[in-house]
Motif scaffolding. Structure first.
Motif, mmCIF file in Angstrom:
data_model
loop_
_atom_site.group_PDB
_atom_site.id
_atom_site.type_symbol
_atom_site.label_atom_id
_atom_site.label_comp_id
_atom_site.label_asym_id
_atom_site.label_seq_id
_atom_site.Cartn_x
_atom_site.Cartn_y
_atom_site.Cartn_z
ATOM 1 N N THR A 112 0.846 -1.205 0.000
ATOM 2 C CA THR A 112 0.000 0.000 0.000
ATOM 3 C C THR A 112 0.880 1.254 0.000
ATOM 4 O O THR A 112 0.698 2.159 -0.812
ATOM 5 N N LYS A 115 6.071 1.968 -1.929
ATOM 6 C CA LYS A 115 6.574 1.417 -3.198
ATOM 7 C C LYS A 115 7.548 2.378 -3.874
ATOM 8 O O LYS A 115 8.647 1.990 -4.275
ATOM 9 N N THR A 116 7.127 3.647 -4.018
ATOM 10 C CA THR A 116 8.003 4.619 -4.681
ATOM 11 C C THR A 116 9.299 4.767 -3.891
ATOM 12 O O THR A 116 10.398 4.818 -4.461
ATOM 13 N N THR A 138 5.519 5.570 -10.031
ATOM 14 C CA THR A 138 4.672 6.755 -9.938
ATOM 15 C C THR A 138 5.350 7.979 -10.554
ATOM 16 O O THR A 138 4.702 8.827 -11.158
ATOM 17 N N PHE A 301 8.649 5.048 8.896
ATOM 18 C CA PHE A 301 8.432 4.116 7.788
ATOM 19 C C PHE A 301 9.674 3.966 6.921
ATOM 20 O O PHE A 301 9.849 2.945 6.272
ATOM 21 N N SER A 304 11.752 0.939 7.785
ATOM 22 C CA SER A 304 11.205 -0.260 7.154
ATOM 23 C C SER A 304 11.564 -0.284 5.651
ATOM 24 O O SER A 304 11.956 -1.320 5.109
ATOM 25 N N GLY A 335 9.462 14.555 -1.961
ATOM 26 C CA GLY A 335 8.086 14.571 -1.447
ATOM 27 C C GLY A 335 7.756 13.460 -0.472
ATOM 28 O O GLY A 335 6.592 13.185 -0.202
ATOM 29 N N ARG A 336 8.793 12.745 0.065
ATOM 30 C CA ARG A 336 8.540 11.696 1.059
ATOM 31 C C ARG A 336 9.261 12.135 2.334
ATOM 32 O O ARG A 336 10.464 11.965 2.455
ATOM 33 N N ALA A 353 1.775 11.220 2.330
ATOM 34 C CA ALA A 353 0.827 10.357 3.060
ATOM 35 C C ALA A 353 -0.603 10.638 2.613
ATOM 36 O O ALA A 353 -1.082 11.767 2.715
ATOM 37 N N ASP A 357 -2.767 4.792 7.544
ATOM 38 C CA ASP A 357 -1.534 4.263 8.127
ATOM 39 C C ASP A 357 -0.356 5.215 7.888
ATOM 40 O O ASP A 357 0.443 5.489 8.786
ATOM 41 N N LYS A 361 1.941 7.255 10.683
ATOM 42 C CA LYS A 361 3.391 7.092 10.766
ATOM 43 C C LYS A 361 4.119 8.419 10.515
ATOM 44 O O LYS A 361 5.154 8.684 11.122
HETATM 45 N N1 LIG Z 1 6.750 1.580 4.724
HETATM 46 C C1 LIG Z 1 5.787 2.484 4.902
HETATM 47 N N2 LIG Z 1 4.784 2.280 5.808
HETATM 48 C C2 LIG Z 1 3.817 3.196 5.998
HETATM 49 N N3 LIG Z 1 3.772 4.382 5.368
HETATM 50 C C3 LIG Z 1 4.734 4.652 4.459
HETATM 51 C C4 LIG Z 1 5.780 3.716 4.171
HETATM 52 N N4 LIG Z 1 6.593 4.262 3.252
HETATM 53 C C5 LIG Z 1 6.073 5.456 2.928
HETATM 54 N N5 LIG Z 1 4.958 5.707 3.662
HETATM 55 C C6 LIG Z 1 4.080 6.879 3.606
HETATM 56 O O1 LIG Z 1 3.393 6.800 2.372
HETATM 57 C C7 LIG Z 1 3.687 7.942 1.577
HETATM 58 C C8 LIG Z 1 3.851 7.499 0.154
HETATM 59 O O2 LIG Z 1 5.068 6.783 0.028
HETATM 60 P P1 LIG Z 1 5.443 6.157 -1.370
HETATM 61 O O3 LIG Z 1 5.216 7.174 -2.403
HETATM 62 O O4 LIG Z 1 6.769 5.531 -1.254
HETATM 63 O O5 LIG Z 1 4.305 5.038 -1.440
HETATM 64 P P2 LIG Z 1 3.650 4.347 -2.710
HETATM 65 O O6 LIG Z 1 3.380 2.952 -2.256
HETATM 66 O O7 LIG Z 1 4.514 4.503 -3.882
HETATM 67 O O8 LIG Z 1 2.300 5.138 -2.912
HETATM 68 P P3 LIG Z 1 1.345 5.187 -4.249
HETATM 69 O O9 LIG Z 1 0.470 3.959 -4.156
HETATM 70 O O10 LIG Z 1 0.574 6.436 -4.080
HETATM 71 O O11 LIG Z 1 2.237 5.174 -5.450
HETATM 72 C C9 LIG Z 1 4.944 8.548 2.170
HETATM 73 O O12 LIG Z 1 5.015 9.910 1.906
HETATM 74 C C10 LIG Z 1 4.750 8.238 3.624
HETATM 75 O O13 LIG Z 1 3.889 9.137 4.233
#
Ligand SMILES: Nc1ncnc2c1ncn2[C@@H]1O[C@H](COP(=O)(O)OP(=O)(O)OP(=O)(O)O)[C@@H](O)[C@H]1O
Ligand SMILES: [Mg+2]
Length: 487
Positions: A112, A115-116, A138, A301, A304, A335-336, A353, A357, A361
């Motif tokens: 969820t 990923k980025t 993304t 996060f 992790s 932006g993270r 965010a 979740d 965090k």
């Molecule tokens: N391991 C994690 N657990 C929980 N929250 C996280 C984690 N990593 C990042 N985040 C939160 O989620 C936000 C988005 O992170 P990121 O862009 O890496 O996720 P993503 O999975 O690529 O999201 P999307 O589905 O929108 O592409 C971050 O700015 C932070 O607030």
């Protein structure tokens, strides 16, 4: 390319007309068809490719692949009827481009959140180790340092294959994919031969599309089954022990599972974590021993995420000590939990965010260095998963002051979005401001020295979508312009 060879791998229901000896292109978008193209009619959410077969022929398609018989002029074109055009496309695209993922080191990351962040870390760690890497996600398609735009986090089958071909042509042997659950359910990665697949976490999001968490979890799990059964080549699944889907995903693959955790013993786990306002430090326990890790990435996060990235590259054969060294140099991800440079006596963070979740965090991440208040601004998108809204606000209530606003309202009214969000608020210290620019200004106007401000949801994005128009918008620029006049 010889047309017969191309179609040999399929059980075809019928062929009307005769196949040309060879074809030069394959395409799913009728607007992009060129002379001598095989056009695949794919049923999408908004359009059905079968309706565009005629215009593909007008642009020069010589073969149409469809799921039903269409009224076409058999003198002009061959119609190939198959059971499922997406599946046929996965096969044919691989044959057409000569299996580009087969001889590459291909990594997929799903979950969820994160990923980025994790794919960026992996991509940068590979490049800092002196090898080429391509990244699709993304932020776009990054071919070893050159960024190209892309429409979705996970692209369609042909675009995916073309990215792999581009990487191969540039002698880049590593390709990292950010994998969305939508992409998995729609089979957009069918035919990609993954070597390592990594899972971050599964929490509430996208239930407008998946309906239930069970279905959402199942969709993400498809990535692990896509490692396949061919044990002639080592492959790995990298899984997060802290997430309740660990066992289910482990059961989806015969390949070795490498685990990581922030809380429990695992192949890779962290202890002695120190959160600072410009870096994070921890002791990492790994199969190659203990290492003191230092990263410029901030927030709980990201510990992790760092563990996930290092475990993934360990799986591909990299040495942990070298990865730890390279990690120190990697700048924060755009932006993270990105700290904004300002001379104002405030700590301002831009974060992406947009799930409950992630919000929880993000706020917990800045608590260790709180001196005054934590101010938190978050919005939610219009015409998307509404069920997460109250819980987003509930988690935002962890902050001392909350501004609830919009994040791409699309066709939904400010009132409708804000009313849903407001339901989850746990205290009275908040404002409801639909216009995001006004909301950013408001939080900056009330800020006091030593406050921490988090702007959540927009991350790297520099626009706000109202109806179907993208307007330029930057939380950072608005915040800095107010900071200049106030401090
Ligand atoms: N391991 C994690 N657990 C929980 N929250 C996280 C984690 N990593 C990042 N985040 C939160 O989620 C936000 C988005 O992170 P990121 O862009 O890496 O996720 P993503 O999975 O690529 O999201 P999307 O589905 O929108 O592409 C971050 O700015 C932070 O607030
Ligand atoms: Mg992403």
């Amino acid at each position: 390319m010889n047309t017969q060879l191309l179609f040999d791998s399929l059980k075809i229901k019928s062929i009307i007309g005769s196949l040309p000896e060879s074809v030069d292109h394959i395409e799913v978008d009728s607007r992009a068809v060129q002379p001598n193209t095989v056009f695949f009619c794919i049923k999408g959410h908004t359009t059905d490719g079968h309706d565009h077969a005629q215009s593909a022929i007008e642009k020069g398609a010589t073969v149409i692949v469809a799921e039903k018989e269409l009224e076409l002029d058999a003198d002009q074109v061959a119609l190939v009827v198959v059971r499922n055009t997406s599946r046929a496309l996965a096969h044919i695209a691989n044959h057409f481009y000569q299996f580009p993922s087969k001889n590459m080191n291909v990594i997929g990351v799903t979950g969820t959140n994160g990923k980025t962040s994790v794919t960026n870390l992996i991509h940068q760690l590979i490049r800092r180790g002196g090898e080429g890497s391509a990244l699709s996600g993304t932020i776009g398609f990054d071919l070893d340092g050159t960024l190209y735009a892309s429409a979705n986090t996970t692209s369609d089958i042909i675009t995916t294959q073309r990215m792999l071909v581009k990487a191969r042509e540039a002698d880049v042997s590593n390709m990292v994919f950010e994998v969305s659950s939508h992409g998995l359910i729609e089979g957009r990665l069918w035919g990609v031969d993954f070597d390592v697949v990594t899972f971050t976490n599964l929490t509430h999001d996208h239930l407008d599309f998946h309906g239930t968490m069970e279905h959402y979890g199942y969709a993400k799990g498809l990535l692990f089954s896509q490692l396949g059964q061919d044990l002639t080549k080592p492959k790995y699944a990298v899984l997060n022990v802290d997430d309740e889907w660990f066992d289910q995903y482990a059961s989806m693959t015969p390949f070795e599972v490498i685990s990581y955790s922030m809380e429990k013993p695992a192949d890779f786990f962290a202890t002695n974590i120190v959160y600072l306002d410009d870096r994070t430090e921890f002791l990492m326990h790994s199969p190659e021993g203990e290492f003191q890790v230092e990263t410029q990435l901030l927030g709980i996060f990201n510990v992790s995420n760092v563990l996930a990235a290092i475990a993934t590259l360990y799986a591909t054969g990299e040495s942990v000590s070298s990865l730890v060294e390279r990690l120190k140099e990697i700048p924060p991800i755009s932006g993270r939990m990105e700290l904004v440079q300002t001379s104002a006596p405030l700590s301002i963070y831009i974060d992406y965010a947009h799930t409950p979740d992630a919000i929880e965090k993000a706020i917990q991440s800045v608590m260790p260095f709180k001196k005054n208040r934590i101010l938190f601004l978050v919005g939610t998108g219009g015409n998307r998963d509404k069920s997460k809204r109250p819980t987003m606000a509930e988690k935002a209530s962890l902050a001392d002051y909350v501004v609830l606003t919009t994040d791409d309202p699309r066709y939904e009214s400010y009132d409708s979005i804000l009313t849903d969000l407001e339901k989850g608020m746990k205290h009275e210290q908040y404002a409801l401001i639909g216009d995001r620019e006004e909301a950013v200004r408001h939080i900056m106007e009330i800020a006091e020295p030593d406050d921490i401000i988090i702007f959540a949801g927009k991350g790297h994005e520099d626009y706000q979508i109202i109806e179907n128009t993208k307007y330029p918008h930057s939380d950072r620029e608005i915040a800095l312009s107010v900071a200049e006049t106030r401090f």
